[in-house]
Enzyme design. Structure first.
Site, PDB file in Angstrom:
ATOM      1  CG  ASP A 204     -43.506 -97.703 -21.331  1.00 47.61           C
ATOM      2  OD1 ASP A 204     -43.327 -96.565 -20.866  1.00 47.61           O
ATOM      3  OD2 ASP A 204     -43.093 -98.744 -20.780  1.00 47.61           O
TER       4      ASP A 204
ATOM      5  CG  ASN B 181     -57.322 -94.334 -23.044  1.00 47.87           C
ATOM      6  OD1 ASN B 181     -56.276 -94.040 -22.465  1.00 47.87           O
ATOM      7  ND2 ASN B 181     -58.437 -93.643 -22.885  1.00 47.87           N
TER       8      ASN B 181
END
Length: 397
Positions: free
Chosen positions: A281, A305
């Protein structure tokens, strides 16, 4: 945590009040213009319910937290988006909701329903998970009401994120989002999750093929679809990439982007893993923030990331260090001289830019500082019951 007073929460509409006919909608239109003239006008729409998450290991409860993708997503978007970007969240909870005063629900209050709040039990194995294998067994214990098309605000949005976790984002609701938003980003878990019967003590989360769902026909109108490596086989990446850009998170290997005619791998960042819940999420929200800053899709995945890795260092919805956020924004301001949103529904740049490697290096330095601070400040806590913090890892899928 004891349930908080919910008097300030709006009441949900009854199901028979929420059917919106397409013909009627097209006749009356929706409020607001269809364009994104400038960054000061950019508003996002997040659709998905807040949840109660119970974390278990070895048959005992080791944590109870606010959950739901909407909580993690709004947390990152509020923290990382450029100045001038705003956010609306449509989420549903029951009278038993225990986290009304938590940061995300306090900023973006949910709609109050008669049904109980959606609740999940996440059972962690005693063995450390591999880079790709699932590290928890997830079971839905309670399910709140679905989010209907008429629950959505009646105005235009620059972008939307469909982030259901318990089947609450109905196909017709996603279609309504597509009509309201210039670009829509979707988490695959909102589309392919199915649940065994709770009556048998089940409620176990399983996946179904995306092509067999009513959502499949909407893919050509979706900008980005995010899936974990576990979900990717059910999405059918080779088919889906011809309809929209597919992003597959690959745990400590980073992520990959697939679009019609190309693909790219994006490197991960170091992280002290305590609780993997919400990593995907937070990745999706970080990615959307990158697009808002004006990054290409591959460059924006670096920010995805980064925030996915940052999210796993705490149990539940993380609290980001203000100095870390300031450093990240300074990096982005240097990389992008003037934020100019790429979430415009028409044109996206997928390839990595010439500044990709430098951006990764700068963000990696910020990520290492977070890891060092976490290890120095919390060498041994109850959070260790959820996942080992003895070694650096990277964000889970």
């Amino acid at each position: 945590m004891a349930p908080s007073p919910a008097a300030a929460m709006p009441l949900a509409a009854e199901p028979d009040e929420v059917v919106v006919e397409v013909e009627e909608e097209e006749e009356r239109g929706v409020k607001g213009g269809g364009g994104v003239a400038g960054l000061d006008e950019v508003e996002g729409l997040v659709v998905g319910s807040y949840c109660h998450d119970v974390l278990l290991r070895g048959g005992r409860v080791v944590g109870e937290t606010l959950g739901g993708a909407a909580a993690f997503v709004s947390n990152v978007l509020d923290a990382a988006s450029p100045a001038g970007a705003s956010l609306a969240v449509v989420s549903k909870v029951g009278h038993d909701f225990a986290y009304a005063t938590a940061a995300a629900p306090a900023r973006h209050p949910p709609v109050l329903c008669a049904s109980p709040t959606t609740s999940f039990h996440a059972r962690f194995s005693d063995d450390a998970a591999s880079a790709h294998a699932p590290d928890r067994q997830l079971r839905r214990v309670h399910a709140c009401d679905p989010i209907y098309p008429a629950d959505l605000p009646d105005r235009r949005f620059a972008y939307g994120l469909a982030v259901g976790v318990a089947g609450e984002v109905l196909p017709e609701t996603l279609e309504r989002m597509i009509r309201l938003c210039r670009a829509v980003l979707v988490d695959a878990q909102a589309l392919i999750r199915a649940f065994d019967g709770e009556a048998k003590g089940g409620g176990a989360v399983r996946h179904v093929a995306l092509e067999a769902t009513p959502y499949a026909r909407l893919l050509p109108r979706v900008a980005f679809l995010k899936a974990s490596s576990e979900e990717a086989p059910y999405v059918g990446v080779e088919t889906a990439r011809r309809r929209c850009c597919v992003i597959v998170t690959e745990g400590r290997d980073g992520c990959r982007l697939y679009w019609d005619g190309g693909e790219a791998r994006v490197a991960p960042f170091p992280a002290v893993q305590v609780d993997p819940t919400g990593a995907g999420d937070s990745f999706l929200a970080g990615f959307a923030s990158g697009l808002l800053w004006g990054l290409s899709a591959t460059d924006a995945a670096l920010l995805g990331n980064f925030f996915g890795a940052a999210a796993v260092s705490q149990v539940g919805v993380p609290t980001f260090d203000p100095k870390m956020l300031q450093a990240v924004k300074q990096i982005l301001e240097k990389a992008v001289k003037r934020p100019c949103t790429h979430i415009n529904g028409n044109t996206f740049t997928f390839q990595r830019s010439s500044m990709h490697d430098e951006l990764h290096k700068s963000l990696q330095e910020a990520a290492m500082l977070v890891c060092e601070q976490k290890q120095a400040n919390s060498p041994a806590t109850d959070n260790g019951d959820v996942c080992s913090i003895n070694e650096l890892t990277s964000l889970p899928s």
